[in-house]
Design a protein around this motif. Structure first.
Motif, short mmCIF file in Angstrom:
data_model
loop_
_atom_site.label_atom_id
_atom_site.label_comp_id
_atom_site.label_asym_id
_atom_site.label_seq_id
_atom_site.Cartn_x
_atom_site.Cartn_y
_atom_site.Cartn_z
N ASN A 1 0.83 -1.21 0.00
CA ASN A 1 0.00 0.00 0.00
C ASN A 1 0.86 1.25 0.00
OD1 ASN A 1 -2.40 -1.35 -0.09
ND2 ASN A 1 -2.68 -1.37 2.14
N LYS A 2 1.98 1.22 0.78
CA LYS A 2 2.85 2.37 0.83
C LYS A 2 3.51 2.59 -0.53
CE LYS A 2 6.44 4.46 3.53
NZ LYS A 2 7.38 4.38 4.62
N LEU A 3 3.92 1.53 -1.15
CA LEU A 3 4.54 1.63 -2.47
C LEU A 3 3.55 2.18 -3.50
CD1 LEU A 3 6.99 1.02 -4.30
CD2 LEU A 3 6.01 -1.23 -4.67
N LEU A 4 2.34 1.69 -3.43
CA LEU A 4 1.30 2.19 -4.34
C LEU A 4 0.99 3.65 -4.06
CD1 LEU A 4 -1.16 -0.84 -4.54
CD2 LEU A 4 0.46 -0.08 -6.27
N ASP A 5 0.97 4.04 -2.79
CA ASP A 5 0.72 5.44 -2.45
C ASP A 5 1.83 6.33 -2.98
OD1 ASP A 5 -1.64 4.89 -1.16
OD2 ASP A 5 -0.75 4.83 0.85
N ASP A 6 3.08 5.87 -2.85
CA ASP A 6 4.21 6.64 -3.36
C ASP A 6 4.14 6.77 -4.89
OD1 ASP A 6 5.24 7.06 -0.85
OD2 ASP A 6 6.68 5.41 -0.95
N LEU A 7 3.81 5.68 -5.55
CA LEU A 7 3.68 5.72 -7.00
C LEU A 7 2.55 6.66 -7.43
CD1 LEU A 7 4.19 1.98 -8.05
CD2 LEU A 7 5.70 3.90 -8.51
N ALA A 8 1.47 6.66 -6.70
CA ALA A 8 0.35 7.53 -7.02
C ALA A 8 0.75 8.99 -6.83
CB ALA A 8 -0.86 7.19 -6.15
N ARG A 9 1.50 9.28 -5.74
CA ARG A 9 1.97 10.64 -5.52
C ARG A 9 2.93 11.10 -6.61
NH1 ARG A 9 4.21 10.11 -0.17
NH2 ARG A 9 2.59 8.67 0.33
N VAL A 10 3.82 10.24 -7.02
CA VAL A 10 4.78 10.58 -8.07
C VAL A 10 4.03 10.81 -9.39
CG1 VAL A 10 6.68 9.69 -9.48
CG2 VAL A 10 6.75 9.42 -7.01
N ALA A 11 3.09 9.94 -9.69
CA ALA A 11 2.31 10.10 -10.92
C ALA A 11 1.50 11.39 -10.87
CB ALA A 11 1.39 8.90 -11.13
N GLY A 12 0.88 11.70 -9.76
CA GLY A 12 0.11 12.94 -9.60
C GLY A 12 1.02 14.15 -9.75
N GLY A 13 2.20 14.09 -9.17
CA GLY A 13 3.14 15.21 -9.30
C GLY A 13 3.59 15.37 -10.74
N ALA A 14 3.82 14.25 -11.43
CA ALA A 14 4.23 14.32 -12.83
C ALA A 14 3.11 14.91 -13.69
CB ALA A 14 4.61 12.93 -13.34
N ILE A 15 1.89 14.49 -13.41
CA ILE A 15 0.75 15.03 -14.16
C ILE A 15 0.61 16.52 -13.90
CG2 ILE A 15 -1.77 15.00 -14.33
CD1 ILE A 15 -1.63 11.96 -13.94
N GLY A 16 0.76 16.93 -12.66
CA GLY A 16 0.70 18.35 -12.32
C GLY A 16 1.80 19.14 -13.03
N ALA A 17 3.00 18.56 -13.06
CA ALA A 17 4.12 19.23 -13.73
C ALA A 17 3.86 19.31 -15.23
CB ALA A 17 5.42 18.49 -13.45
N LEU A 18 3.33 18.23 -15.82
CA LEU A 18 3.03 18.24 -17.25
C LEU A 18 1.92 19.24 -17.57
CD1 LEU A 18 3.22 14.45 -18.18
CD2 LEU A 18 4.82 16.26 -18.78
N THR A 19 0.93 19.36 -16.68
CA THR A 19 -0.15 20.32 -16.89
C THR A 19 0.41 21.74 -16.86
OG1 THR A 19 -1.75 18.82 -15.88
CG2 THR A 19 -2.39 21.13 -16.04
N GLY A 20 1.27 22.03 -15.91
CA GLY A 20 1.90 23.35 -15.84
C GLY A 20 2.77 23.60 -17.05
N LEU A 21 3.50 22.57 -17.47
CA LEU A 21 4.36 22.69 -18.64
C LEU A 21 3.52 22.92 -19.89
CD1 LEU A 21 7.21 22.50 -19.81
CD2 LEU A 21 6.83 20.04 -20.06
N ARG A 22 2.38 22.24 -19.98
CA ARG A 22 1.49 22.41 -21.12
C ARG A 22 1.00 23.86 -21.21
NH1 ARG A 22 -4.61 20.43 -21.61
NH2 ARG A 22 -4.99 21.13 -23.74
#
Length: 115
Positions: A5-26
């Motif tokens: 669960n912790k690993l999945l939570d970390d992956l979800a946070r990283v993916a969310g941060g990447a999506i946020g960064a890509l949205t800002g970059l877009r």
């Protein structure tokens, strides 16, 4: 199970941060592209939308007036042709015969001799 669960939570946070960064970059890329297009268009001799619409309205109005004037000229030409034809017919038709007196024959009698 908690490790998964912790690993999945970390992956979800990283993916969310990447999506946020890509949205800002877009958004930043879109802003840069828009600025570049505006810069290119300002250097070109291109009319604005408002100027184009104003010129278009003037052209439509001029075209409508030209068509109206063409119709009026056509009607006037037909009227003139009709009047000319009527005049030619009235001059070509023989009129009623007049008597010699009506033509001034009475004035052609010789004057009495004064001698």
């Amino acid at each position: 199970m908690q490790v998964d669960n912790k690993l999945l939570d970390d992956l979800a946070r990283v993916a969310g941060g990447a999506i946020g960064a890509l949205t800002g970059l877009r958004g930043e890329v879109e802003a840069q592209v828009r600025q570049q297009f505006e810069r290119i268009l300002s250097q070109m001799d291109v009319v604005s939308r408002e100027e184009f619409e104003a010129a278009r309205e003037m052209a439509v109005k001029a075209r409508t007036e030209q068509e109206d004037l063409t119709e009026r000229v056509t009607a006037l030409e037909a009227l003139v042709a009709t009047l000319v034809a009527e005049r030619e017919l009235s001059h070509a038709a023989p009129g009623p015969k007049r008597s010699a007196r009506a033509h001034g024959a009475a004035d052609q009698t010789p004057a009495p001799d004064a001698s």
